[in-house]
Design a protein around this motif. Structure first.
Motif, PDB file in Angstrom:
ATOM      1  N   ILE A  25       0.870  -1.179   0.000  1.00 22.07           N
ATOM      2  CA  ILE A  25       0.000   0.000   0.000  1.00 22.07           C
ATOM      3  C   ILE A  25       0.904   1.224   0.000  1.00 22.07           C
ATOM      4  O   ILE A  25       2.044   1.162   0.439  1.00 22.07           O
ATOM      5  CB  ILE A  25      -0.931  -0.035   1.233  1.00 22.07           C
ATOM      6  N   LEU A 100     -10.239  -2.034   1.005  1.00 17.43           N
ATOM      7  CA  LEU A 100      -8.966  -2.197   1.693  1.00 17.43           C
ATOM      8  C   LEU A 100      -9.102  -1.788   3.151  1.00 17.43           C
ATOM      9  O   LEU A 100      -9.951  -0.976   3.505  1.00 17.43           O
ATOM     10  CB  LEU A 100      -7.884  -1.364   1.003  1.00 17.43           C
ATOM     11  N   GLU A 108      -3.930  -1.737  -3.573  1.00 20.78           N
ATOM     12  CA  GLU A 108      -2.908  -2.604  -3.003  1.00 20.78           C
ATOM     13  C   GLU A 108      -2.407  -3.467  -4.150  1.00 20.78           C
ATOM     14  O   GLU A 108      -3.191  -3.944  -4.972  1.00 20.78           O
ATOM     15  CB  GLU A 108      -3.473  -3.475  -1.891  1.00 20.78           C
TER      16      GLU A 108
END
Length: 117
Positions: A25, A100, A108
């Motif tokens: 991320i 997420l 991601e």
């Protein structure tokens, strides 16, 4: 940037000529997340390149990419930035829309790379 994660997983694992990376991320050095899909994509791919570098690899060694986007409307802008980081032959890729766990994260990305002979 390839610091050990606080969660119970490895950032990178090497096995049988392949390097498997955990999902990445767009966390900046100060743990903030930049705004916008282009900025987050660029940072994620930079972080992935840095992690690959710890094993003597780079983005040219990536053979497979899995992408989780929060907003399907970001797909085009994501692709435009993504294309700036990979050369032909491009890695195979799966892209899905997902929720997420990191607030503010728009994507991601995880990759598999092949070690050089």
């Amino acid at each position: 940037m390839a610091q050990a994660p606080a969660l119970p997983f490895s950032k990178i694992r090497l096995s049988r000529g392949l390097a498997f990376l955990s999902g990445e991320i767009a966390f900046a050095e100060d743990d903030s997340i930049p705004e916008g899909i282009a900025a987050q994509t660029a940072l994620v791919l930079k972080r992935i390149a840095n992690t690959l570098g710890t094993a003597g690899l780079d983005l040219d060694d990536v053979v497979q990419v899995a992408v989780h986007l929060v907003n399907e409307t970001d797909f085009s802008a994501f692709n435009a930035e993504y294309r700036q980081h990979f050369k032909d032959p491009l890695p195979v890729r799966t892209t899905v829309v997902a929720r997420l766990l990191a607030p503010g994260a728009l994507l991601e990305v995880t990759v598999t790379a092949a070690q050089r002979d």
